[in-house]
Write an enzyme that holds these catalytic residues in place. Sequence first.
Site, mmCIF file in Angstrom:
data_model
loop_
_atom_site.group_PDB
_atom_site.id
_atom_site.type_symbol
_atom_site.label_atom_id
_atom_site.label_comp_id
_atom_site.label_asym_id
_atom_site.label_seq_id
_atom_site.Cartn_x
_atom_site.Cartn_y
_atom_site.Cartn_z
ATOM 1 N N HIS A 145 0.911 -1.429 -0.118
ATOM 2 C CA HIS A 145 0.066 -0.060 0.115
ATOM 3 C C HIS A 145 0.804 1.212 0.020
ATOM 4 C CE1 HIS A 145 -3.779 2.044 0.126
ATOM 5 N NE2 HIS A 145 -4.353 1.270 1.025
ATOM 6 N N ALA A 146 2.156 1.384 0.125
ATOM 7 C CA ALA A 146 3.047 2.310 0.157
ATOM 8 C C ALA A 146 3.383 2.842 -1.128
ATOM 9 C CB ALA A 146 4.283 1.929 1.190
#
Length: 517
Positions: A145-146
């Site tokens: 998700h980064a």
Amino acid sequence: MRRLSALDASFIYLEDDHSPMHIGGVYLMDAATAPKGFSYEMFHAHIRDRLASSRIFRERLVEPPIGLAHPCWINDPGFQLDRHLPRLSLPAPGGRRELMHVAAHVFGEVLDRRRPLWSLSFVEEVNGVDGFAPGSYAMISKVHHAAVDGGSGVELMAALLDISPVPGRVEHDDWQPEEIPGSLALVGGAWAGMGRKSKELGQVLGEVARGAARIYGARRAERIDPPPTLLSAPRTRLNRAVSSSRTFWGTDFDFERYRALRRQVPGVTVNDVVLCQCAGALRAYLAERDELPRKSLIAMTPVSVRQERDRGKMGNQVSAMLADLATDEPDPLRRLLRIRRGTTGSKVYASAMPAHRIAEFIPSETLAAAARVYTRMRLGGRHRPFFNLIITNVPGPSTPLYLAGARLGAQFGMAPIIDGLGLMVVVLTHAGRLSISLTSCYRVVPDPDHLAHLMDAALIDLERSVAAAPADSLRIDDEDLPDAERGDDAAPALQRLRRASRDLDRAIATLDRRLRE
């Protein structure tokens, strides 16, 4: 070397063994649409040819010491494609249940930070899924998700999928590996950017002021009510500490059913219908366990602020709104109208406050320490929930998509859960279908297939309630409609608001110029 934003870095800091912070999906390909056949070797070659289409594929993370700066992306000097393309086989009979169990296991494994943070698992022996020919296959994707949000995740998959059975042109590949930078370079680059941040502070303060003015003006014009506040949600089983084992299930529906409801109830959006459907299913699920709270559940729904100029960029460009799901309302139609009134106001608040930009001014070491303490001490399940669950709706293309000639027949999305937020609902649309996917764990939702069944029942109940209602009961009050649908009585207040907004813009421009000087 590209530094992560504060929002992107927070997904690194929050990650732990029991809470992997990647998003992903299950993509089902029908063997009947690939007359030339398909194999792992063909899949491997297809992905290799698409590596140049997104920098995500070959960028790895490097982290400064003790959180003195946010991590950076660099071109991985040791990239090996084979590490990212696992080959799996479904156990017999190779049906939907087996596929969902395999996907849950894959989603529960943390990505290795010493490599680019993604994987695409090739799943063979899909022999028993209704509507798919024996010998079909699936792809299970995971991306940290980064690196992506819902919008950029769609762009990433678009790099792999084609709009016709004939694969698109392979892009020119001029990628070069980079050396891993030392600690001094990682920290020094962040501190060198502090001067730029001080100049940006005026712009952000201006955005906050403009947002506050919009909210004030909207409320003065009596158009909206404030949305639910953080920590106002009731305690439920959805807000326990999570376990490391994942549960997952996906189901899909004809998108025309949602369009029909939108047409029947003026002012209602497809997203409102989805929220009402989820609310009905959760109400039934909790009631079966004698756990339905008297107070309504609160959902957080991400709102993309990604603009056209942000296309192709990594990272997250999102805000969020809180939505009252009206689970204390037994009538489906009345529940839908309440949700519509709430989302109208929540969207104004969500667009007005640039929370993703404000986070950039929190010191990296403070953000890292706070996130790690919160995760490692398992605080998420011990306080009153910020909200009860997340429901994210990611629109996709209306035309069919293909992977190396085989048509994409179904797709289901996955997103991470953490302590205190044990259920994630991902909604995807594609080629006339709308899928709803449930990510949880055995401690919170051990039977996601049953909750998915209740989603089907909730949509049927809503359709029946709307069909049986008198026409005048379907009307939404004029004050709750968007500006374009309202009467002329609101015009004077809106004109005053626009004049005040222009005056504020001029004042902010002057402030920004003086800060730069």
